[in-house]
Design an enzyme around this catalytic site. Structure first.
Site, PDB file in Angstrom:
ATOM      1  N   VAL A 178      30.188  43.603  38.184  1.00 45.52           N
ATOM      2  CA  VAL A 178      30.819  42.588  37.343  1.00 45.52           C
ATOM      3  C   VAL A 178      31.623  41.617  38.206  1.00 45.52           C
ATOM      4  O   VAL A 178      31.663  40.410  37.937  1.00 45.52           O
ATOM      5  CB  VAL A 178      31.720  43.259  36.280  1.00 45.52           C
ATOM      6  CG1 VAL A 178      32.572  42.219  35.551  1.00 45.52           C
ATOM      7  CG2 VAL A 178      30.866  44.032  35.284  1.00 45.52           C
ATOM      8  N   TYR A 179      32.279  42.136  39.245  1.00 47.66           N
ATOM      9  CA  TYR A 179      33.029  41.266  40.160  1.00 47.66           C
ATOM     10  C   TYR A 179      32.132  40.163  40.704  1.00 47.66           C
ATOM     11  O   TYR A 179      32.471  38.970  40.650  1.00 47.66           O
ATOM     12  CB  TYR A 179      33.604  42.103  41.307  1.00 47.66           C
ATOM     13  CG  TYR A 179      34.130  41.281  42.470  1.00 47.66           C
ATOM     14  CD1 TYR A 179      35.257  40.475  42.313  1.00 47.66           C
ATOM     15  CD2 TYR A 179      33.502  41.310  43.708  1.00 47.66           C
ATOM     16  CE1 TYR A 179      35.738  39.718  43.366  1.00 47.66           C
ATOM     17  CE2 TYR A 179      33.971  40.555  44.767  1.00 47.66           C
ATOM     18  CZ  TYR A 179      35.093  39.759  44.589  1.00 47.66           C
ATOM     19  OH  TYR A 179      35.556  39.003  45.638  1.00 47.66           O
TER      20      TYR A 179
END
Length: 339
Positions: free
Chosen positions: A154-155
């Site tokens: 997700v980062y």
């Protein structure tokens, strides 16, 4: 370009702190924004901040990037037309458990920065992206001309979103923006969640170090001063639309419809993790006890930056070897923690 103030988000963070000091050293006024969150030891962030606040050209706002009224007020009050956006929720592994914090900080927070840039008609917005954007790509070295459609965390996905958001704003509102993909940054004042910091602390305390990928991983370890060289050089050279851009075969790192670009900031070489550990052992004068472990979710086996375009655009020339950089970190660590 104007000589008005530079707005710097994430100013009490690792790279932000070093960037602020470099800007202050050349006589700039720096408007720092940082929420001083507790993702890692706030005392380290406070120590950085105290050093910045001792400088006459530094003005600080403790503020969350997602605070839209607060950020609007900062832009209205200072009218900074040069912006360096380094504030973000960092860390690959943390995003596995706390994805919402990445959306709040890295997506919503970046939107407030873009809106601020729009409001002041920014001369240039420079923002941090990440080598994690390359995700499942296997062709080394990683080139900005490769696509980034396969993020592993997700980062990374939030940082790819930042690149796309910046392109749309630069196209719609005409202000230049440059995204910089950082590769494994290390050095004095570094983050405690990064490998070098964790390894150093554990070795000095006589504890084993967790070595993921059974020690077979390779990284483009980049010393923080080389990163800051690239950030400052980018800030001083605003992006422009590429007159040779071909819409039928679009280069994903430049644009024909916006003053926008993406560049890699790395050392331009990869090092074996085990060699990095050996260099640390030499600097400490101590041997590490290794706890070899499998690759963690979201990790990639190796990274290496192709900095061809960065050299051409910025005159970028990273020069710090891991032998020099790791020793400087160890010297700082011993001094700061009194070890």
């Amino acid at each position: 370009m104007s000589k008005g103030p530079v707005l710097l988000t994430g100013s009490a963070g690792f790279i932000g702190f070093h960037t602020a000091r470099r800007l202050l050293a050349r006589g700039e006024t720096v408007i720092g924004v940082d929420n001083l969150n507790s993702y890692y030891d706030p005392a380290l962030k406070q120590a950085r901040l105290e050093r910045l606040q001792a400088e006459p050209g530094y003005i600080h706002h403790t503020l969350d990037l997602a605070d839209r009224p607060g950020m609007t007020a900062v832009f209205a009050g200072h009218a900074p037309r040069r912006i360096v956006h380094l504030g973000a929720q960092a860390g690959v592994r943390y995003s596995l458990e706390h994805p919402e914090s990445y959306v709040d900080s890295n997506v919503v927070g970046f939107l407030t920065v873009l809106e601020g840039a729009r409001a002041v008609q920014a001369e240039h917005l420079v923002f941090a992206s990440t080598s994690s954007a390359f995700g499942a790509n296997g062709a080394l070295p990683f080139s900005v001309r490769q696509g980034v459609a396969h993020p592993m965390t997700v980062y990374a996905a939030t940082k790819i979103a930042n690149e796309a958001m910046a392109h749309s704003y630069s196209h719609l509102f005409g202000f230049p923006s440059t995204g910089l993909r950082f590769f494994t940054v290390y050095g004095p004042w570094g983050r405690p969640d990064m490998a070098l910091f964790k390894f150093t602390r554990a070795i000095l305390e006589g504890r084993p170090i967790d070595v993921y990928g059974h020690g077979e991983m390779e990284r483009d370890f980049t010393y923080v001063d080389d990163i800051v060289d690239g950030v400052i050089a980018a800030l001083d050279r605003p992006a422009a639309a590429d007159p040779d851009w071909d819409a039928a075969m679009p280069d994903p790192s430049t644009s024909g419809v916006a003053p926008w670009r993406i560049l890699n900031l790395g050392a331009g070489r990869r090092e074996q993790l085990m060699r990095y550990i050996a260099v640390l052992e030499e600097a400490l004068g101590m041997k590490a006890e290794l706890n070899l472990m499998p690759v963690q979710d979201g990790d990639v086996a190796r990274t290496e930056a192709d900095v061809t375009e960065t050299r051409a655009a910025l005159g970028y020339a990273p020069s710090t070897s891991i032998e020099v950089g790791v020793k400087r970190f160890v010297d700082w660590y011993r001094d700061f923690y009194g070890v």
